[in-house]
Write a protein that holds these residues in place. Structure first.
Motif, PDB file in Angstrom:
ATOM      1  N   ASP A   1       0.831  -1.209   0.000  1.00 24.84           N
ATOM      2  CA  ASP A   1       0.000   0.000   0.000  1.00 24.84           C
ATOM      3  C   ASP A   1       0.864   1.257   0.000  1.00 24.84           C
ATOM      4  OD1 ASP A   1      -2.418  -1.409  -0.018  1.00 24.84           O
ATOM      5  OD2 ASP A   1      -2.386  -1.644   2.159  1.00 24.84           O
ATOM      6  N   ALA A   2       1.968   1.240   0.764  1.00 26.34           N
ATOM      7  CA  ALA A   2       2.890   2.383   0.751  1.00 26.34           C
ATOM      8  C   ALA A   2       3.550   2.504  -0.619  1.00 26.34           C
ATOM      9  CB  ALA A   2       3.951   2.216   1.840  1.00 26.34           C
ATOM     10  N   ALA A   3       3.852   1.362  -1.244  1.00 20.11           N
ATOM     11  CA  ALA A   3       4.412   1.386  -2.598  1.00 20.11           C
ATOM     12  C   ALA A   3       3.427   2.039  -3.561  1.00 20.11           C
ATOM     13  CB  ALA A   3       4.741  -0.036  -3.045  1.00 20.11           C
ATOM     14  N   ARG A   4       2.143   1.716  -3.395  1.00 23.24           N
ATOM     15  CA  ARG A   4       1.134   2.291  -4.282  1.00 23.24           C
ATOM     16  C   ARG A   4       1.006   3.796  -4.069  1.00 23.24           C
ATOM     17  NH1 ARG A   4      -3.109   0.673  -7.799  1.00 23.24           N
ATOM     18  NH2 ARG A   4      -3.647   2.624  -8.840  1.00 23.24           N
ATOM     19  N   GLU A   5       1.163   4.261  -2.844  1.00 19.11           N
ATOM     20  CA  GLU A   5       1.119   5.704  -2.572  1.00 19.11           C
ATOM     21  C   GLU A   5       2.221   6.423  -3.346  1.00 19.11           C
ATOM     22  OE1 GLU A   5       1.230   6.581   1.568  1.00 19.11           O
ATOM     23  OE2 GLU A   5      -0.564   5.409   2.047  1.00 19.11           O
ATOM     24  N   ILE A   6       3.434   5.841  -3.323  1.00 20.02           N
ATOM     25  CA  ILE A   6       4.540   6.431  -4.080  1.00 20.02           C
ATOM     26  C   ILE A   6       4.220   6.424  -5.565  1.00 20.02           C
ATOM     27  CG2 ILE A   6       6.970   6.163  -4.716  1.00 20.02           C
ATOM     28  CD1 ILE A   6       6.595   7.128  -1.857  1.00 20.02           C
ATOM     29  N   PHE A   7       3.707   5.305  -6.045  1.00 20.50           N
ATOM     30  CA  PHE A   7       3.351   5.166  -7.460  1.00 20.50           C
ATOM     31  C   PHE A   7       2.355   6.246  -7.878  1.00 20.50           C
ATOM     32  CE2 PHE A   7       0.565   3.331 -10.752  1.00 20.50           C
ATOM     33  CZ  PHE A   7       1.489   2.966 -11.708  1.00 20.50           C
ATOM     34  N   ASP A   8       1.338   6.473  -7.055  1.00 21.99           N
ATOM     35  CA  ASP A   8       0.308   7.463  -7.389  1.00 21.99           C
ATOM     36  C   ASP A   8       0.842   8.886  -7.333  1.00 21.99           C
ATOM     37  OD1 ASP A   8      -1.589   5.491  -7.818  1.00 21.99           O
ATOM     38  OD2 ASP A   8      -2.409   5.595  -5.790  1.00 21.99           O
ATOM     39  N   GLN A   9       1.898   9.117  -6.516  1.00 19.46           N
ATOM     40  CA  GLN A   9       2.458  10.463  -6.397  1.00 19.46           C
ATOM     41  C   GLN A   9       3.398  10.821  -7.549  1.00 19.46           C
ATOM     42  OE1 GLN A   9       4.300  10.789  -2.527  1.00 19.46           O
ATOM     43  NE2 GLN A   9       2.425  10.188  -1.465  1.00 19.46           N
ATOM     44  N   MET A  10       3.865   9.814  -8.277  1.00 22.65           N
ATOM     45  CA  MET A  10       4.798  10.066  -9.375  1.00 22.65           C
ATOM     46  C   MET A  10       4.086  10.761 -10.537  1.00 22.65           C
ATOM     47  SD  MET A  10       6.882   6.432  -9.323  1.00 22.65           S
ATOM     48  CE  MET A  10       7.791   6.805 -10.840  1.00 22.65           C
TER      49      MET A  10
END
Length: 475
Positions: A155-164
């Protein structure tokens, strides 16, 4: 002279010839050039790329002055050679020495943290990146996706992905892979059409990530569809890695006839990974004939990976063929191949602890074993019976059970239960594949103590909660 020597060092670094590199290193000392920062940094880089960590560190420690590039090379060296904890310690020391990291060095540190799998370190690195106001470009952002995924938080990985703001095919493939190793195959597949809509075309890495996600979640038909559509719809030629994923997918499901059919019709050369996947499938389903065929091909390829020998030995042991087990072990001895010892790392109060089977090196080992004893008693009342099929030694059942009780995962959990708050999650890393008995044990523990337990093994992540696992017992 200085430029000539540095160019020679660079040449040996690029061709990975450590013996010649050492000769040049001796020349550096002979001509008194060891104080030249540029030359010394090149020697550190050469030894690092050759995997000679100790030699690199000796040169590094003797340097009168170190620039950011040299620190970054040494940090990367430890991470690449299997000592990410040393990478993180060196990063802290670098900052203490007043060296300010740039984005390139932060990517290296993020990579090291991914290797380590320590969540508290991941959070500290993320906070540092935010404080330094580094932008989440494709390289840093993708590295952070991988870091969080390998530290146990998709889920934290997805947060980074969405912020890119910008993503390339590697970014999308990394996020798909992250969902896959955490057993969230459906979410991995949902990303594929979104990637296409964003204008990114899939490549070979994307399809490896997709097929691997299907394998971890048992999505057989979906995997078949993606495999068949690679060349037909996306003009991506299948290679041995894609076939290996399909073998893994079909093999885990017990469809060994289809595995054989696939093996016979594939046109690409088979490598160690391919035959290793077949051997792994045989381990699950006890297919001795196919296992021997896979092992024969592996041995012809001359692998140094002890895991292949151990897999074959385990297959024979499960079938009670102890003479064959002895032959495999003799073969390992003859070839100088040593079995990789199993260990478990666990993160407690921002510190990592390591356990091996039967470990009594921890200062609190008496309390750990007492907690483990109480835990086993509670589990047995709930119906737990140790599965001695996972003890692959020709010994009696009682000794097998005692051996199982002291597996490194169980010791790590017992320690966590006496050292952490009752409502906190337990996170640990296993260097080998988690055994079936430990998997059952941890499922039951998660229910009895009402704790979330996250285990990263050599294959994937397992998220245990309320008596079940995210893998659905399919791994």
């Amino acid at each position: 002279m200085s430029l000539g020597v540095s160019l020679s060092v660079g040449s040996q670094r690029d061709t990975l010839s450590p013996n010649t590199g050492k000769e040049i290193h001796l020349l550096v000392y002979k001509f008194g050039l060891q104080c030249d920062v540029f030359i010394s940094a090149a020697i550190v880089d050469m030894y690092s790329k050759c995997g000679h960590v100790e030699d690199a560190r000796k040169v590094f420690d003797k340097m009168p002055k170190r620039d950011l590039v040299t620190w970054t090379v040494m940090i990367s060296c430890y991470a690449e050679c299997g000592s990410p904890e040393e990478s993180m310690a060196l990063f802290d020391r670098m900052k203490d020495n007043g060296i300010v990291p740039d984005k390139v060095s932060m990517v290296t540190v993020v990579f090291a943290c991914a290797k380590l799998g320590a969540m508290h370190k991941a959070k500290m690195i993320r906070d540092y990146i935010w404080r330094r106001k580094f932008s989440l470009d494709v390289i840093l952002g993708t590295a952070m996706i991988d870091m969080y995924a390998k530290c146990g938080s998709v889920d934290a990985a997805r947060e980074i992905f969405d912020q890119m703001k910008e993503k390339n095919v590697i970014s999308w493939s990394s996020m798909i892979s992250a969902y896959g190793v955490h057993g969230r195959g459906r979410e991995a597949l949902q990303l594929f059409p979104q990637m296409l809509q964003s204008g990114i075309r899939p490549n070979r890495i994307t399809f490896v990530s997709i097929l691997s996600a299907c394998s971890h979640s048992g999505l057989i038909e979906e995997g078949r569809q993606f495999f068949n559509s690679m060349e037909r719809d996306y003009f991506v030629e299948s290679d041995v890695k894609h076939y290996t994923c399909m073998v893994d997918l079909l093999g885990r499901a017990g469809r060994l006839d289809e595995v054989l059919e696939l093996t016979e019709r594939m046109k690409v050369d088979k490598d160690e990974g391919f035959w290793g996947a077949i051997l792994g499938a045989c381990r699950i389903h006890g297919h001795i004939g196919l296992a021997e065929k896979a092992a024969k091909n592996l041995l012809e390829l001359g692998p140094r990976n002890s895991g292949y020998y151990v897999l074959l030995s385990n297959i024979y042991a499960n079938a009670g063929k102890w003479e064959e087990v002895a032959k495999v072990r003799q073969m390992m001895t003859g070839r100088g191949v040593k079995k990789t010892p199993g260990w478990t790392w666990i993160e407690i109060n921002n510190k990592l602890y390591q356990f091996i089977v039967g470990d009594k090196s921890h200062p609190q080992f008496k309390e750990i074993y007492e907690m483990l004893k109480l835990l086993v008693e509670r589990l047995e009342l709930a119906g737990y019976v140790p599965d001695t099929n996972f003890v692959l030694h020709d010994i009696d059942e009682e000794l097998k059970a005692e051996f199982l009780y002291t597996h490194s995962e169980k010791l790590a959990i017992a320690f966590a239960l006496i050292a952490t708050a009752e409502d906190s999650a337990i996170r640990m890393t296993k260097n080998l594949r988690i055994c079936g008995d430990c998997h059952t044990f941890i499922k039951m523990v998660s229910n009895i103590v009402q704790r979330n337990i996250v285990v990263r093994d050599s294959i994937r992540f397992h998220h245990f909660s309320n008596g079940s696992c995210s893998c659905g017992d399919y791994w």
